[in-house]
Write a protein that holds these residues in place. Structure first.
Motif, PDB file in Angstrom:
ATOM      1  N   ASP A  65      -6.152 -23.127 -26.902  1.00 39.85           N
ATOM      2  CA  ASP A  65      -5.105 -21.816 -26.927  1.00 39.85           C
ATOM      3  C   ASP A  65      -5.479 -20.547 -26.180  1.00 39.85           C
ATOM      4  N   PHE A  66      -4.464 -20.498 -25.160  1.00 41.82           N
ATOM      5  CA  PHE A  66      -4.662 -19.439 -24.148  1.00 41.82           C
ATOM      6  C   PHE A  66      -3.989 -18.051 -24.223  1.00 41.82           C
ATOM      7  N   SER A  67      -3.321 -17.978 -25.616  1.00 41.60           N
ATOM      8  CA  SER A  67      -2.525 -17.000 -25.764  1.00 41.60           C
ATOM      9  C   SER A  67      -3.285 -15.678 -25.763  1.00 41.60           C
ATOM     10  N   MET A  68      -4.421 -15.497 -26.280  1.00 40.61           N
ATOM     11  CA  MET A  68      -5.207 -14.364 -26.046  1.00 40.61           C
ATOM     12  C   MET A  68      -5.668 -13.825 -24.625  1.00 40.61           C
ATOM     13  N   VAL A  69      -6.082 -15.049 -23.945  1.00 42.28           N
ATOM     14  CA  VAL A  69      -6.211 -14.689 -22.242  1.00 42.28           C
ATOM     15  C   VAL A  69      -4.797 -14.051 -21.395  1.00 42.28           C
ATOM     16  N   ASP A  74      -1.638  -9.761 -19.153  1.00 44.75           N
ATOM     17  CA  ASP A  74      -0.418  -9.073 -19.233  1.00 44.75           C
ATOM     18  C   ASP A  74      -0.685  -7.554 -19.456  1.00 44.75           C
ATOM     19  N   LYS A  75      -1.500  -7.337 -20.267  1.00 46.86           N
ATOM     20  CA  LYS A  75      -1.708  -5.644 -20.816  1.00 46.86           C
ATOM     21  C   LYS A  75      -2.340  -5.012 -19.593  1.00 46.86           C
ATOM     22  N   ALA A  76      -3.353  -5.709 -18.822  1.00 44.66           N
ATOM     23  CA  ALA A  76      -3.985  -5.110 -17.634  1.00 44.66           C
ATOM     24  C   ALA A  76      -3.036  -4.794 -16.726  1.00 44.66           C
ATOM     25  N   LYS A  77      -2.245  -5.848 -16.343  1.00 46.25           N
ATOM     26  CA  LYS A  77      -1.231  -5.896 -15.476  1.00 46.25           C
ATOM     27  C   LYS A  77      -0.117  -4.749 -15.640  1.00 46.25           C
ATOM     28  N   ALA A  78       0.411  -4.615 -16.795  1.00 48.01           N
ATOM     29  CA  ALA A  78       1.204  -3.570 -17.154  1.00 48.01           C
ATOM     30  C   ALA A  78       0.719  -2.157 -17.169  1.00 48.01           C
ATOM     31  N   ALA A  79      -0.826  -2.193 -17.182  1.00 47.68           N
ATOM     32  CA  ALA A  79      -1.374  -0.830 -17.248  1.00 47.68           C
ATOM     33  C   ALA A  79      -1.706  -0.422 -15.729  1.00 47.68           C
ATOM     34  N   GLY A  80      -1.468  -1.352 -14.933  1.00 46.85           N
ATOM     35  CA  GLY A  80      -1.851  -1.110 -13.319  1.00 46.85           C
ATOM     36  C   GLY A  80      -3.479  -1.247 -13.051  1.00 46.85           C
ATOM     37  N   LEU A  81      -4.170  -2.014 -13.811  1.00 51.94           N
ATOM     38  CA  LEU A  81      -5.485  -2.077 -13.838  1.00 51.94           C
ATOM     39  C   LEU A  81      -6.024  -3.459 -13.378  1.00 51.94           C
ATOM     40  N   TYR A  82      -7.140  -3.499 -12.749  1.00 50.33           N
ATOM     41  CA  TYR A  82      -7.710  -4.821 -12.340  1.00 50.33           C
ATOM     42  C   TYR A  82      -8.493  -5.389 -13.802  1.00 50.33           C
ATOM     43  N   GLU A 144      -8.513 -22.774 -15.087  1.00 50.50           N
ATOM     44  CA  GLU A 144      -7.286 -23.409 -14.643  1.00 50.50           C
ATOM     45  C   GLU A 144      -6.025 -22.799 -15.120  1.00 50.50           C
ATOM     46  N   PHE A 145      -6.230 -22.052 -16.445  1.00 51.39           N
ATOM     47  CA  PHE A 145      -4.939 -21.389 -16.932  1.00 51.39           C
ATOM     48  C   PHE A 145      -4.866 -19.965 -16.012  1.00 51.39           C
ATOM     49  N   LEU A 146      -5.911 -19.271 -16.080  1.00 50.05           N
ATOM     50  CA  LEU A 146      -5.833 -17.974 -14.893  1.00 50.05           C
ATOM     51  C   LEU A 146      -5.139 -18.304 -13.699  1.00 50.05           C
ATOM     52  N   ALA A 147      -5.756 -19.448 -13.050  1.00 51.23           N
ATOM     53  CA  ALA A 147      -5.449 -19.680 -11.637  1.00 51.23           C
ATOM     54  C   ALA A 147      -3.881 -19.875 -11.635  1.00 51.23           C
ATOM     55  N   GLY A 148      -3.307 -20.489 -12.775  1.00 49.67           N
ATOM     56  CA  GLY A 148      -1.707 -20.743 -12.492  1.00 49.67           C
ATOM     57  C   GLY A 148      -1.021 -19.599 -12.962  1.00 49.67           C
ATOM     58  N   TYR A 149      -1.632 -18.783 -13.999  1.00 49.13           N
ATOM     59  CA  TYR A 149      -0.902 -17.718 -14.571  1.00 49.13           C
ATOM     60  C   TYR A 149      -1.082 -16.077 -13.826  1.00 49.13           C
ATOM     61  N   ASP A 150      -2.320 -16.055 -13.296  1.00 44.38           N
ATOM     62  CA  ASP A 150      -2.384 -14.636 -12.732  1.00 44.38           C
ATOM     63  C   ASP A 150      -1.883 -14.800 -11.251  1.00 44.38           C
ATOM     64  N   ARG A 151      -0.718 -14.884 -10.885  1.00 44.14           N
ATOM     65  CA  ARG A 151      -0.271 -14.791  -9.552  1.00 44.14           C
ATOM     66  C   ARG A 151      -0.230 -13.636  -8.898  1.00 44.14           C
ATOM     67  N   GLU A 152      -0.089 -12.333  -9.576  1.00 42.10           N
ATOM     68  CA  GLU A 152      -0.537 -11.065  -8.664  1.00 42.10           C
ATOM     69  C   GLU A 152      -1.808 -10.606  -8.384  1.00 42.10           C
ATOM     70  N   GLY A 153      -2.882 -11.157  -8.981  1.00 37.98           N
ATOM     71  CA  GLY A 153      -4.373 -10.884  -8.428  1.00 37.98           C
ATOM     72  C   GLY A 153      -4.703  -9.807  -9.672  1.00 37.98           C
ATOM     73  N   THR A 154      -4.386  -9.781 -10.662  1.00 34.62           N
ATOM     74  CA  THR A 154      -4.918  -8.872 -11.643  1.00 34.62           C
ATOM     75  C   THR A 154      -6.432  -8.940 -12.055  1.00 34.62           C
ATOM     76  N   VAL A 155      -6.723 -10.494 -12.004  1.00 30.69           N
ATOM     77  CA  VAL A 155      -8.205 -10.677 -12.299  1.00 30.69           C
ATOM     78  C   VAL A 155      -9.008 -10.759 -10.934  1.00 30.69           C
ATOM     79  N   ILE A 156      -9.989  -9.700 -10.866  1.00 31.99           N
ATOM     80  CA  ILE A 156     -10.531  -9.492  -9.405  1.00 31.99           C
ATOM     81  C   ILE A 156     -11.793 -10.317  -9.468  1.00 31.99           C
ATOM     82  N   ALA A 157     -12.500 -10.817 -10.795  1.00 32.10           N
ATOM     83  CA  ALA A 157     -13.733 -11.557 -10.727  1.00 32.10           C
ATOM     84  C   ALA A 157     -13.820 -11.901 -12.344  1.00 32.10           C
ATOM     85  N   VAL A 158     -14.649 -12.514 -12.372  1.00 31.69           N
ATOM     86  CA  VAL A 158     -15.034 -13.367 -13.918  1.00 31.69           C
ATOM     87  C   VAL A 158     -16.337 -13.453 -14.040  1.00 31.69           C
TER      88      VAL A 158
END
Length: 538
Positions: A65-69, A74-82, A144-158
């Motif tokens: 279940d990746f809904s929380m991820v 989504d929340k970080a992106k909407a807030a303009g945050l990495y 794998e989920f993040l690679a497909g979902y985060d198209r704009e580059g909100t995630v900067i590291a893990v």
């Protein structure tokens, strides 16, 4: 000089200086994450650190279940945050509390580490293949989920795991661990020397091939534990990279705590400074190991920075105190003296109430905003010796900074014996709401751009600049005493901000606001251009 690996980079390939906050452990999936984001904005940050829980992603075996991820991105992106997602998998502060029920209940398969008495401890064994396979599999699915979902580059590291290691033992003494401990040490570790191990510099062990005890002496158990955890993590990194090509980092429960013995003073087996070389060789897929520094005393804070700021390990601080004057001063030191590439504080929700900063958080927030406001310069001049920290030590009334061309004296407003606080700023310091400008503990970052150009941001400080005599100067005293050597001979004094790498002037100081000391108050970036063309002779 700056290397490509020295910073985090966005999708455009631009270096990013990270400032931000981490939420409390259980906030993701609740309304508290909104408070975290609100706090980040109040601190002037650009980064959200938040956990992803194994027990939520895979509550039942092979059911994901990746809904929380998704919501977190989504929340970080909407807030303009990495965003740096923190994988709370098999080890969170050395404990297995975020593992799913099927891991916790099946102790015969997913084995616990054991202490020297053979008693299970609260940590999963890094020697258990079954645990690694499950941890690695679900982590790979999340990547794998993040690679497909985060198209704009909100995630900067893990971040992989959280303060990994073993609780309440120096190593695992299970049958599997004992069998590995008796095996020869891997050859690539033979040249690693651990400080204060009691083993001579020329030793390669008591037998051939070397043993853990023969190579690492009194630190043998910790070295063995570090090696096995690093083997575990390298497999995690490789699995992640197959799905998502992003920097992978780790945070560290540091050893700077009283008498510094593993399992007693800190979690054993993690990438602490003592065994960091073992980790570097065994888990090369990790971009950096960031110390969590909850040390308000400057002496201890510097010790931590010195241990982890290495040529092969740029200093990123994933967790630090959310409030307190110690944190407010120390983060300036990390940036200037140890070339930090990012700083975050832990427990964002504890810093605000009703949408406003709490008093105990205000000073730390002022410092983080000052650091963030100078980010383009911190990137440009990192490691050049041109970034200086001014911090008001106890009983201190001033601090001296020597640059290539100028003597700079910083005076702290709370101890200024001859205040001229009305002058030097557009802030009305007679207004009661600005009273803290005169009592703030003094600190600032001073960036020397050369040719008499300086930028400064901080609080509670006023600066004077004096041109240093040239080597050929036969009358240095007379020239030092001349007003032309001081800041009165300026080209411009401005307040403003950066938009990208471009300086935007908001206010130009002159006359009374510029002819005296250069005042620095919260929320300001001040740029001063001194006249480098002093002609003493006709």
């Amino acid at each position: 000089m700056m290397q490509k690996s020295d910073f985090f980079y966005n999708r455009k390939g631009e270096p990013v200086f990270l400032t931000g906050l981490q939420c409390h452990n259980s906030s993701v999936g609740t309304e508290l994450i909104d408070s975290t984001i609100q706090a980040i904005h109040l601190y002037g940050g650009n980064l959200l650190e938040a956990p992803v829980y194994w027990c939520e992603v895979e509550a039942e075996e092979d059911c994901y279940d990746f809904s929380m991820v998704k919501t977190l991105v989504d929340k970080a992106k909407a807030a303009g945050l990495y965003l740096i997602p923190l994988w709370f998998g098999a080890s969170k502060n050395g404990l297995f509390t975020y593992a799913p029920d099927y891991i916790k209940r099946n102790v015969g398969v997913y084995k616990r580490a054991r202490n020297s008495a053979g008693i299970p401890v609260e940590s999963l064994s890094p020697h258990c293949r079954a645990t690694l396979d499950r941890d690695k599999k679900v982590f790979s699915k999340v990547m794998e989920f993040l690679a497909g979902y985060d198209r704009e580059g909100t995630v900067i590291a893990v971040q992989i795991e959280n303060e990994i290691g073993l609780a309440h033992t120096d190593r695992d003494y299970s049958k599997e661990a004992e069998a590995e401990y008796r095996q020869p040490v891997a050859k690539y570790l033979w040249d690693v020397k651990l400080k204060d191990s009691g083993v001579g510099e020329e030793s390669t062990g008591t037998i051939d091939p070397p043993t853990w005890k023969g190579l690492f002496g009194r630190h043998a158990n910790e070295a063995f534990s570090a090696w096995k955890h690093a083997c575990y993590i390298q497999e995690m990194v490789e699995a992640g990279l197959e799905k998502y090509g992003i920097p992978y980092i780790m945070n560290v429960s540091i050893e700077i705590n009283e008498y510094e013995e593993p399992g007693l003073c800190y979690i054993s087996g993690g990438p602490v400074a003592r065994v960091l070389d073992i980790w570097k060789k065994t888990a090369p897929g990790i971009k950096l190991f960031g110390p969590d520094i909850y040390l308000p005393a400057e002496r201890d804070y510097r010790k931590a920075c010195e241990a982890y700021a290495r040529p092969d390990n740029p200093l990123f601080i994933p967790e630090s105190l959310i409030g307190g004057i110690g944190a407010a001063l120390n983060m300036m030191i990390a940036v200037a003296d140890y070339a930090a590439i990012g700083i975050c504080c832990f427990g964002a929700e504890s810093g605000i109430a009703d949408g406003k900063l709490l008093p105990e958080a205000e000073q730390t927030a002022i410092s983080m905003r000052a650091i963030a406001s100078l980010a383009p310069l911190l990137i440009r001049y990192r490691g050049t010796g041109r970034i200086h920290a001014v911090t008001q030590a106890e009983f201190s009334g001033w601090q001296y900074v020597k640059t290539e061309d100028y003597h700079v004296t910083a005076r702290f407003l709370s101890n200024d014996p001859k205040p001229q606080h009305y002058f030097g700023s557009r802030i009305n310091t007679n207004d009661p709401k600005n009273a803290s400008c005169l009592t703030d503990r003094g600190r600032c970052l001073l960036v020397d751009c050369g040719d008499g150009e300086f930028y400064v941001a901080g609080a509670g400080v006023c600066l004077t600049f004096l041109r240093r005599p040239e080597v050929w100067d036969d009358t240095p005293y007379a020239h030092l005493a001349s007003a032309l050597s001081g800041q009165l001979n300026f080209l411009s004094v401005e307040e403003g901000h950066f938009e990208g790498n471009t300086w935007i002037r908001e206010y130009r100081r002159n006359g009374d606001e510029a002819n005296y000391q250069l005042y620095v108050h919260p929320g300001q970036v001040v740029r001063v251009r001194l006249n480098p063309d002093i002609k003493w002779e006709e």
